[in-house]
Write a protein that holds these residues in place. Structure first.
Motif, PDB file in Angstrom:
ATOM      1  N   ALA A   1      25.186  21.418   2.230  1.00  0.00           N
ATOM      2  CA  ALA A   1      24.491  21.754   0.987  1.00  0.00           C
ATOM      3  C   ALA A   1      23.059  21.239   1.010  1.00  0.00           C
ATOM      4  CB  ALA A   1      25.226  21.153  -0.212  1.00  0.00           C
ATOM      5  N   MET A   2      22.118  22.129   0.725  1.00  0.00           N
ATOM      6  CA  MET A   2      20.716  21.724   0.579  1.00  0.00           C
ATOM      7  C   MET A   2      20.542  21.017  -0.768  1.00  0.00           C
ATOM      8  SD  MET A   2      18.714  22.727   3.186  1.00  0.00           S
ATOM      9  CE  MET A   2      17.050  23.057   2.625  1.00  0.00           C
ATOM     10  N   THR A   3      19.784  19.926  -0.771  1.00  0.00           N
ATOM     11  CA  THR A   3      19.507  19.218  -2.024  1.00  0.00           C
ATOM     12  C   THR A   3      18.282  19.859  -2.686  1.00  0.00           C
ATOM     13  OG1 THR A   3      18.188  17.582  -0.833  1.00  0.00           O
ATOM     14  CG2 THR A   3      20.505  17.056  -1.249  1.00  0.00           C
ATOM     15  N   SER A   4      18.519  21.025  -3.260  1.00  0.00           N
ATOM     16  CA  SER A   4      17.438  21.804  -3.861  1.00  0.00           C
ATOM     17  C   SER A   4      17.093  21.349  -5.266  1.00  0.00           C
ATOM     18  CB  SER A   4      17.834  23.290  -3.883  1.00  0.00           C
ATOM     19  OG  SER A   4      19.147  23.457  -4.389  1.00  0.00           O
ATOM     20  N   LEU A   5      17.823  20.359  -5.785  1.00  0.00           N
ATOM     21  CA  LEU A   5      17.566  19.804  -7.120  1.00  0.00           C
ATOM     22  C   LEU A   5      17.453  18.289  -7.002  1.00  0.00           C
ATOM     23  CD1 LEU A   5      20.221  21.903  -9.086  1.00  0.00           C
ATOM     24  CD2 LEU A   5      17.751  22.274  -9.085  1.00  0.00           C
TER      25      LEU A   5
ATOM     26  N   PHE B   1      16.653  25.089   6.142  1.00  0.00           N
ATOM     27  CA  PHE B   1      17.937  25.695   5.780  1.00  0.00           C
ATOM     28  C   PHE B   1      18.570  26.348   7.003  1.00  0.00           C
ATOM     29  CE2 PHE B   1      20.981  28.525   3.888  1.00  0.00           C
ATOM     30  CZ  PHE B   1      21.294  27.992   2.647  1.00  0.00           C
ATOM     31  N   ARG B   2      17.753  27.141   7.729  1.00  0.00           N
ATOM     32  CA  ARG B   2      18.287  27.826   8.905  1.00  0.00           C
ATOM     33  C   ARG B   2      18.580  26.842  10.036  1.00  0.00           C
ATOM     34  NH1 ARG B   2      14.830  32.049   6.867  1.00  0.00           N
ATOM     35  NH2 ARG B   2      13.017  30.894   7.568  1.00  0.00           N
ATOM     36  N   HIS B   3      17.644  25.913  10.271  1.00  0.00           N
ATOM     37  CA  HIS B   3      17.815  24.964  11.370  1.00  0.00           C
ATOM     38  C   HIS B   3      19.053  24.092  11.164  1.00  0.00           C
ATOM     39  CE1 HIS B   3      16.702  22.202  14.582  1.00  0.00           C
ATOM     40  NE2 HIS B   3      16.879  21.203  13.739  1.00  0.00           N
ATOM     41  N   ALA B   4      19.310  23.691   9.919  1.00  0.00           N
ATOM     42  CA  ALA B   4      20.447  22.816   9.614  1.00  0.00           C
ATOM     43  C   ALA B   4      21.742  23.595   9.426  1.00  0.00           C
ATOM     44  CB  ALA B   4      20.145  22.002   8.350  1.00  0.00           C
ATOM     45  N   ARG B   5      21.675  24.925   9.506  1.00  0.00           N
ATOM     46  CA  ARG B   5      22.854  25.777   9.304  1.00  0.00           C
ATOM     47  C   ARG B   5      23.483  25.524   7.934  1.00  0.00           C
ATOM     48  NH1 ARG B   5      24.534  27.447  14.656  1.00  0.00           N
ATOM     49  NH2 ARG B   5      26.684  27.751  13.954  1.00  0.00           N
ATOM     50  N   ALA B   6      22.628  25.440   6.930  1.00  0.00           N
ATOM     51  CA  ALA B   6      23.100  25.165   5.575  1.00  0.00           C
ATOM     52  C   ALA B   6      23.924  26.335   5.047  1.00  0.00           C
ATOM     53  CB  ALA B   6      21.928  24.885   4.646  1.00  0.00           C
ATOM     54  N   THR B   7      24.889  26.005   4.181  1.00  0.00           N
ATOM     55  CA  THR B   7      25.807  27.020   3.665  1.00  0.00           C
ATOM     56  C   THR B   7      25.645  27.264   2.178  1.00  0.00           C
ATOM     57  OG1 THR B   7      27.528  25.359   3.272  1.00  0.00           O
ATOM     58  CG2 THR B   7      27.522  26.451   5.427  1.00  0.00           C
ATOM     59  N   THR B   8      24.885  26.410   1.467  1.00  0.00           N
ATOM     60  CA  THR B   8      24.779  26.575   0.022  1.00  0.00           C
ATOM     61  C   THR B   8      23.555  25.865  -0.516  1.00  0.00           C
ATOM     62  OG1 THR B   8      25.931  26.232  -2.088  1.00  0.00           O
ATOM     63  CG2 THR B   8      26.191  24.534  -0.432  1.00  0.00           C
TER      64      THR B   8
ATOM     65  N   HIS C   1      24.347  31.573   7.626  1.00  0.00           N
ATOM     66  CA  HIS C   1      25.431  30.644   7.324  1.00  0.00           C
ATOM     67  C   HIS C   1      25.653  30.454   5.822  1.00  0.00           C
ATOM     68  CE1 HIS C   1      25.565  29.641  11.567  1.00  0.00           C
ATOM     69  NE2 HIS C   1      24.255  29.495  11.540  1.00  0.00           N
ATOM     70  N   LEU C   2      24.868  31.132   4.989  1.00  0.00           N
ATOM     71  CA  LEU C   2      24.994  30.972   3.543  1.00  0.00           C
ATOM     72  C   LEU C   2      26.347  31.499   3.063  1.00  0.00           C
ATOM     73  CD1 LEU C   2      23.710  30.245   0.805  1.00  0.00           C
ATOM     74  CD2 LEU C   2      22.722  32.551   0.757  1.00  0.00           C
ATOM     75  N   ARG C   3      27.102  30.636   2.337  1.00  0.00           N
ATOM     76  CA  ARG C   3      28.422  31.037   1.810  1.00  0.00           C
ATOM     77  C   ARG C   3      28.386  31.286   0.306  1.00  0.00           C
ATOM     78  NH1 ARG C   3      33.268  29.172   1.509  1.00  0.00           N
ATOM     79  NH2 ARG C   3      32.750  26.971   1.171  1.00  0.00           N
ATOM     80  N   TYR C   4      27.647  30.461  -0.424  1.00  0.00           N
ATOM     81  CA  TYR C   4      27.611  30.646  -1.873  1.00  0.00           C
ATOM     82  C   TYR C   4      26.368  29.989  -2.453  1.00  0.00           C
ATOM     83  CZ  TYR C   4      29.440  25.850  -2.048  1.00  0.00           C
ATOM     84  OH  TYR C   4      29.606  24.499  -1.888  1.00  0.00           O
ATOM     85  N   VAL C   5      25.969  30.490  -3.626  1.00  0.00           N
ATOM     86  CA  VAL C   5      24.836  29.963  -4.383  1.00  0.00           C
ATOM     87  C   VAL C   5      25.348  29.635  -5.775  1.00  0.00           C
ATOM     88  CG1 VAL C   5      22.551  30.482  -5.334  1.00  0.00           C
ATOM     89  CG2 VAL C   5      23.182  31.351  -3.073  1.00  0.00           C
ATOM     90  N   THR C   6      24.917  28.519  -6.341  1.00  0.00           N
ATOM     91  CA  THR C   6      25.342  28.149  -7.691  1.00  0.00           C
ATOM     92  C   THR C   6      24.134  28.110  -8.619  1.00  0.00           C
ATOM     93  OG1 THR C   6      25.109  25.761  -7.297  1.00  0.00           O
ATOM     94  CG2 THR C   6      27.235  26.756  -6.775  1.00  0.00           C
ATOM     95  N   VAL C   7      24.373  28.411  -9.889  1.00  0.00           N
ATOM     96  CA  VAL C   7      23.314  28.346 -10.891  1.00  0.00           C
ATOM     97  C   VAL C   7      23.877  27.727 -12.154  1.00  0.00           C
ATOM     98  CG1 VAL C   7      23.766  30.733 -11.641  1.00  0.00           C
ATOM     99  CG2 VAL C   7      21.601  29.633 -12.235  1.00  0.00           C
ATOM    100  N   ALA C   8      23.132  26.795 -12.728  1.00  0.00           N
ATOM    101  CA  ALA C   8      23.483  26.148 -13.995  1.00  0.00           C
ATOM    102  C   ALA C   8      22.171  25.637 -14.580  1.00  0.00           C
ATOM    103  CB  ALA C   8      24.500  25.027 -13.782  1.00  0.00           C
ATOM    104  N   GLY C   9      22.257  24.730 -15.553  1.00  0.00           N
ATOM    105  CA  GLY C   9      21.044  24.145 -16.110  1.00  0.00           C
ATOM    106  C   GLY C   9      20.333  25.034 -17.101  1.00  0.00           C
TER     107      GLY C   9
END
Length: 845
Positions: free
Chosen positions: A172-176, A213-220, A243-251
């Motif tokens: 998981a990328m720490t996008s927040l 994201f691509r280099h780390a093979r992130a999934t979400t 490698h992306l499996r899912y995206v979440t949205v909230a907030g």
């Protein structure tokens, strides 16, 4: 009476934190610097726990998306210590330290991560269930905190991991931000499953985010509604993320049409979109919308998370099917804390009254239809408009505030400056300037009781904002000059990768639009700049001193070589300007890796055009050798070459930049520069004087490269940019005045260099005229290429010195235009989805 917590053993910890080591060699954290296994992470976490000791204490952790912050946070939890997690920027850390008197503070001090024990024991009665304290009010430092227990954290992490189907192979990328409950829940849920975190503080609008994201093979990755606005701008739909499996949205509420669009995009590309609903009081999340329903029910928040339940409490003046959404579950907070004494309290809340009005559809899905209270969630931050009003009142500003889905509306009465109010609110609340709309009004509408009439106020300001806010105009200008598609109001020139070459054009273009450049505009967010002025400005025009010096220096260099006149010293002055600009554009607040990436990019913009030109000259003339092409003449000779020395300035600059980058690549030196930004370059200038004065007689014996002999000029320019206050400016001025004379044995040449330094140090701008600004902009922006190409022009026109000067400048300007065009072409190719696709396909084959 001693606090009861002194008598309690400090053995309780959140299970997923306590059990980190059981995941062994699995990757736990991925950064640009490498991969950390769970075993290694557990060892670092345990070390922090040992430092904190066994007596439970209140630990304030300054949050950031860094490994140091993550380890500190987990270490405190592992030791059973309640954590007060605060953002790393803004006033919250200081305000909450004063309000809650933590026993230990962990965070950066002068750029270095430190653990500061304010006392050996604890000043508090800490309830045994208390694990975490989070603010619900952005970065204002409100003393009202949410008290979360160990069970809250574990239960919510397990529930989220369950409905998302998190696997131990996910990344998981720490996008927040980590201090934001939504961002923190990403950390918790993935650690609970033995999955990996890809730590970054980059925005999704930054190309480097997707490279990682691509280099780390992130999934979400996770996003708030504003995140999806940025995704639209960067062309997310065209990105290849295998490698992306899912995206979440909230907030906050993502517009239903956008939910449908991204759900359909995910279906086509093989990933799921999870729309979620939550609050800090519920340890992040209370509901989720199953991905297969996103297209058909995009307006719904979905069903309760595993282990949770909703009910609708009746609300007066609402339809029968609408009520206040009330949530119950193991993730509901213990209660609020408003003072240190509350830290000893147990559970005071059994279920959570969300303040949201909702209805339950026939399909069992819940839908939010409004708010009971004035709290607003803006770009993922929960903002209390009443608290913002109090903040403004403390600054003698009369205003009333209302929250909307994507902005905070501030109705301003009186004569306060709207721009100042906008910046003040944005800085204090933690919102980007674009999310704060300030609207001057003649008077605030009031009820008979004297209170502000908020329904009337909302009607008053309901008119749509201007079609093209001032910030949009500036964003378009930045995008044009920097040739970027990810320009947003909250980013600055430096944030967007601006360098000394683009700075020249940007400063002149911006001065034309704004009428006058604010101090340090290159580090100011675009949205915080003054509004563009209509028509031509009437006041006196000015020109950035560094731009003026570069333009004058390159004319002096070419004119003296012809010779049309003899005013030498321009090239050595440009070394000082290079140091000045290095400090301004390369030594940003970004992390060490990002700084080095910027230096590499800057070197490429110097080296590649230089080598291309010299390679062409090797074909058509016999003036140069292979050593010239390799920028190694000062190392390989020949010493008696008639023309091979032509590019000594570029060669010296390249060597200096490589050397300085290597120095700053050392973490300890990087921290030292951040802690002592003026002292370090002054020290380096002092060391450079050893070769300037040939203290060890090395130049006489070994003919040292110019990069070593003249390095002190670059370091003095660096120090000039970092000089803060009269004393430091005087010191740099004195250093230049004391060390430049005698270097050449030519008083005029030395006086020119000292005068140039004095201008850089003392005058940010110089008086100018509009047409002169445009000429200076072109000359300064092309100065490197004029220097590079003029050697092949003026020798053929010596009999016509003015023509020789004009032709030399023109060719350099033309080559600069060509280099910029080629650079943009390569950037376009690099970002082209079709090219990436073909490249990836060939790689797979």
């Amino acid at each position: 009476m001693a606090p009861l917590s002194h008598l309690l053993p400090a053995v309780r910890a959140v299970p997923f934190v306590r059990d980190l080591a059981r995941h062994g060699a699995r990757p736990a954290v991925v950064t640009t610097d490498g991969v950390l296994s769970y075993a290694e992470l557990a060892a670092r976490v345990a070390q922090i726990a040992r430092q904190l000791g066994t007596r439970r204490r209140l630990v304030l952790v300054t949050s950031a998306n860094t490994l140091d912050a993550l380890v500190a946070y987990l270490g405190a939890l592992h030791g059973g210590h309640p954590v007060l997690l605060v953002p790393g920027d803004g006033p919250a850390a200081g305000t909450l330290t004063e309000a809650y008197d933590p026993d230990v503070v962990i965070g950066p001090t002068d750029g270095e991560w430190t653990l500061h024990e304010r006392r050996a024991g604890t000043a508090h009665d800490l309830h045994p269930d208390l694990a975490l304290l989070l603010s619900t009010s952005g970065s204002t430092g409100s003393p009202k905190l949410v008290r979360l227990s160990h069970d809250n954290l574990q239960a919510n992490a397990e529930a989220i991991a369950d409905y998302l189907g998190i696997r131990d192979t996910d990344r998981a990328m720490t996008s927040l931000p980590l201090h934001y409950c939504y961002g923190l829940s990403v950390v918790h849920s993935h650690l609970a499953r033995g999955a990996a975190l890809v730590l970054t503080d980059r925005s999704v609008a930054d190309a480097c985010f997707w490279d990682l994201f691509r280099h780390a093979r992130a999934t979400t990755f996770a996003g708030v509604p504003y995140t999806f606005d940025l995704l639209d701008r960067v062309g997310f739909a065209a990105l290849e993320l295998p490698h992306l499996r899912y995206v979440t949205v909230a907030g906050g509420r993502l517009a239903p049409d956008k939910v449908v669009r991204y759900a359909d995009l995910g279906r086509r590309n093989g990933w799921d979109l999870f729309v979620m609903y939550g609050q800090t009081e519920a340890t992040a999340r209370m509901a989720y919308l199953p991905p297969d329903l996103a297209s058909s029910r995009p307006e719904a928040i979905g069903v309760p998370v595993p282990g949770g339940a909703f009910r609708l409490a009746p609300v007066a003046d609402q339809p029968d099917d609408v009520g206040e959404l009330v949530y119950a579950g193991p993730n509901v907070m213990l209660g609020y804390a408003e003072r240190p004494a509350d830290l000893g309290s147990g559970r005071t809340v059994e279920e959570l009254h969300t303040g949201d009005l909702a209805r339950r559809g026939p399909d069992g899905l819940y839908e939010i239809v409004g708010r009971r209270s004035r709290f607003a969630k803006i770009l993922g931050l929960r903002v209390d408009p009443q608290q913002v009003e109090a903040l403004l009142a403390a600054h003698d500003v009369s205003a009333a505030c209302l929250g909307a889905d994507d902005e905070l509306l501030v109705a301003l009465a009186g004569d306060a400056d709207p721009q100042r109010v906008r910046r003040l609110v944005g800085d204090e609340v933690g919102l980007p300037p674009r999310a704060v709309r300030v609207l001057p009004v003649d008077a605030l509408p009031r009820l008979a009781t004297g209170k502000v009439d908020y329904p009337a106020l909302r009607t008053l300001i309901a008119a749509p904002p201007p079609a093209a806010p001032p910030g949009d105009d500036l964003c378009r200008l930045y995008a044009e000059v920097l040739d970027r598609t990810d320009v947003t109001p909250e980013r600055s020139f430096v944030d967007l990768g601006g360098d000394s070459l683009s700075y020249v054009e940007m400063s002149v273009r911006l001065e034309q639009v704004l009428g006058q450049l604010p101090p340090n505009w290159h580090t100011v967010p675009i949205g915080a700049l003054p509004a563009p002025r209509a028509g031509l400005p009437r006041h006196r025009r000015t020109l950035e001193t560094s731009v003026a010096v570069r333009a004058i220096a390159i004319v002096l260099i070419v004119g003296s070589h012809i010779p049309l006149f003899t005013l030498t010293g321009g090239a050595h002055l440009l070394l000082g300007v290079a140091g000045f600009n290095f400090a301004r554009f390369q030594l940003t607040d970004a992390g060490r890796t990002d700084r080095l990436r910027q230096v590499r990019a800057g070197l490429a913009r110097i080296v590649l055009p230089t080598m291309a030109w010299i390679a062409a000259m090797l074909v058509v003339t016999d003036q140069y050798r292979l050593s010239t092409l390799l920028l190694a003449h000062s190392l390989l000779g020949p010493d008696d070459g008639a023309t091979e020395w032509h590019f000594w300035f570029i060669e010296a600059l390249v060597y200096i930049l490589i050397g300085v980058a290597a120095l700053l690549a050392v973490p300890r030196i990087d921290r030292l520069e951040r802690r002592h930004p003026f002292a370090l370059p002054m020290t380096l200038a002092g060391l450079g004087l050893l070769s300037r004065y040939d203290v060890f007689d090395l130049d006489a014996r070994h003919n040292l490269p110019t990069a070593l002999v003249a390095f002190w000029l670059f370091a003095l320019g660096w120090a000039a940019a970092r000089a803060d206050g009269v004393r430091q400016r005087l010191l740099v001025t004195a250093a230049a005045a004391a060390t430049v004379p005698g270097f050449f044995g030519q008083p005029g040449r030395e006086a020119l260099i000292v005068a140039g330094f004095a201008l850089l140090i003392w005058l940010p701008t110089v008086p100018s005229l509009g047409p002169l600004n445009r000429v200076a902009s072109v000359l300064a922006g092309s100065s490197l290429y004029i220097y590079l190409t003029h050697w092949q022009v003026y020798p053929h026109l010596r009999d016509l010195p003015l023509v020789a000067l004009a032709a030399s400048l023109a060719l350099g300007i033309g080559y600069a235009a060509l280099v910029n065009r080629v650079g943009r072409w390569f950037a376009t190719c690099r970002n082209s989805p079709s090219l990436r696709s073909s490249t990836n396909s060939s790689t797979k084959r």
